[in-house]
Design an enzyme around this catalytic site. Structure first.
Site, PDB file in Angstrom:
ATOM      1  N   MET A 216      -0.936  -8.232   4.619  1.00 23.19           N
ATOM      2  CA  MET A 216      -0.847  -7.998   3.235  1.00 23.19           C
ATOM      3  C   MET A 216      -1.343  -8.080   2.271  1.00 23.19           C
ATOM      4  SD  MET A 216       2.272 -10.160   0.692  1.00 23.19           S
ATOM      5  CE  MET A 216       3.820  -9.831   1.403  1.00 23.19           C
ATOM      6  N   LYS A 217      -2.774  -9.266   2.580  1.00 24.44           N
ATOM      7  CA  LYS A 217      -3.478  -9.657   2.037  1.00 24.44           C
ATOM      8  C   LYS A 217      -5.453  -8.137   2.000  1.00 24.44           C
ATOM      9  CE  LYS A 217      -6.236 -12.057   5.587  1.00 24.44           C
ATOM     10  NZ  LYS A 217      -6.887 -14.017   5.989  1.00 24.44           N
ATOM     11  N   GLY A 218      -4.945  -7.235   3.621  1.00 22.73           N
ATOM     12  CA  GLY A 218      -5.830  -6.297   3.157  1.00 22.73           C
ATOM     13  C   GLY A 218      -7.280  -6.501   3.725  1.00 22.73           C
TER      14      GLY A 218
END
Length: 257
Positions: A138-140
């Protein structure tokens, strides 16, 4: 003081490009390497001679360091004489219009009308997750969110050191649209062996033409990926939106809605 870049560009002959250091076409280059020779004056001379044999003039060893065990590290400057014809260079690339995260979600809703499922892992003995996490988590990475944050995408990150067989089994179980394979460890071309094995296993399962197969990593190019039997390859400076844009447009193009 301002720089007239257009004037500078007009001086460049793209059919005869050579390195630039202080002035245009001076050929100045920097080399950093290690030789298995003991530190000393003879080592510095060996480094200069080695670079000279590469077709570089006026080599100068500006730095050397004893690495221990009879090894020495060098930084050598020199002037290259060779030129390249930049105008003839063609690089195979993933041909797709890149959409951002929101646009990808909207495209899926409008054209596919179901969640797109992607399963990924660092496979084989590769214990590095930085690549697959950058694309899927999600944070990439570097301000680019991963697939877990994309609307209408189901992203399953299986982590590292995942056997190819296990990744394929998971893809079959969740009816994945795409398998993402990350390869960071490349010593002795182990990534080539692992990537090739992945294709062979999918062909044996009879699913190679049913699931998009994508690989990525620091030494991966689209050209290499296609040579190995993958649909696409993504090297450095590619992010989740690049992978997603390719996958979702290919799903539509191939009629897998």
């Amino acid at each position: 003081m301002t720089c007239n870049c257009n004037t500078a560009n007009n001086q460049i002959d793209l059919t005869k490009v050579k390195p630039y250091g202080d002035t245009l076409n001076d050929g100045q280059m920097e080399f950093a390497f290690t030789l298995p020779v003991p530190y000393g004056d003879e080592a510095n001379e060996a480094a200069k001679n080695y670079v000279k044999q590469m077709g570089v003039n006026e080599p100068a060893c500006v730095y050397s360091k004893d690495m221990g065990g009879g090894f020495t590290f060098f930084i050598v400057y020199g002037k290259a004489q060779h030129t390249i014809d930049y105008s003839t260079i063609k690089v195979p690339k993933v041909d797709v219009e890149i959409m951002d995260r929101v646009e990808c979600g909207e495209y899926i809703a409008e054209n596919i009308k179901r969640d797109v499922v992607m399963v990924g892992a660092s496979t084989g003995t590769d214990a590095h997750t930085v690549g697959i996490d950058a694309i899927m988590n999600m944070k990439g990475f570097h301000g680019h969110f991963g697939l877990e944050r994309f609307k209408n995408v189901t992203a399953i990150n299986m982590g590292s050191q995942v056997p190819n067989e296990e990744l394929i089994a998971k893809a079959i179980e969740v009816k994945a649209d795409a398998i993402l394979v990350s390869q960071t460890v490349t010593q002795k071309d182990i990534h080539i062996q692992n990537l090739t094995n992945m294709v062979e296993l999918m062909e044996a399962e009879g699913i190679r033409d049913k699931i998009l197969l994508i690989c990525g990593g620091p030494r991966i190019s689209h050209e290499l990926a296609q040579e190995l039997g993958y649909d696409a390859g993504f090297g450095p400076h590619n992010y989740a939106e690049h992978v997603a844009s390719y996958v979702i447009t290919e799903i539509v193009k191939r009629g897998r809605i």
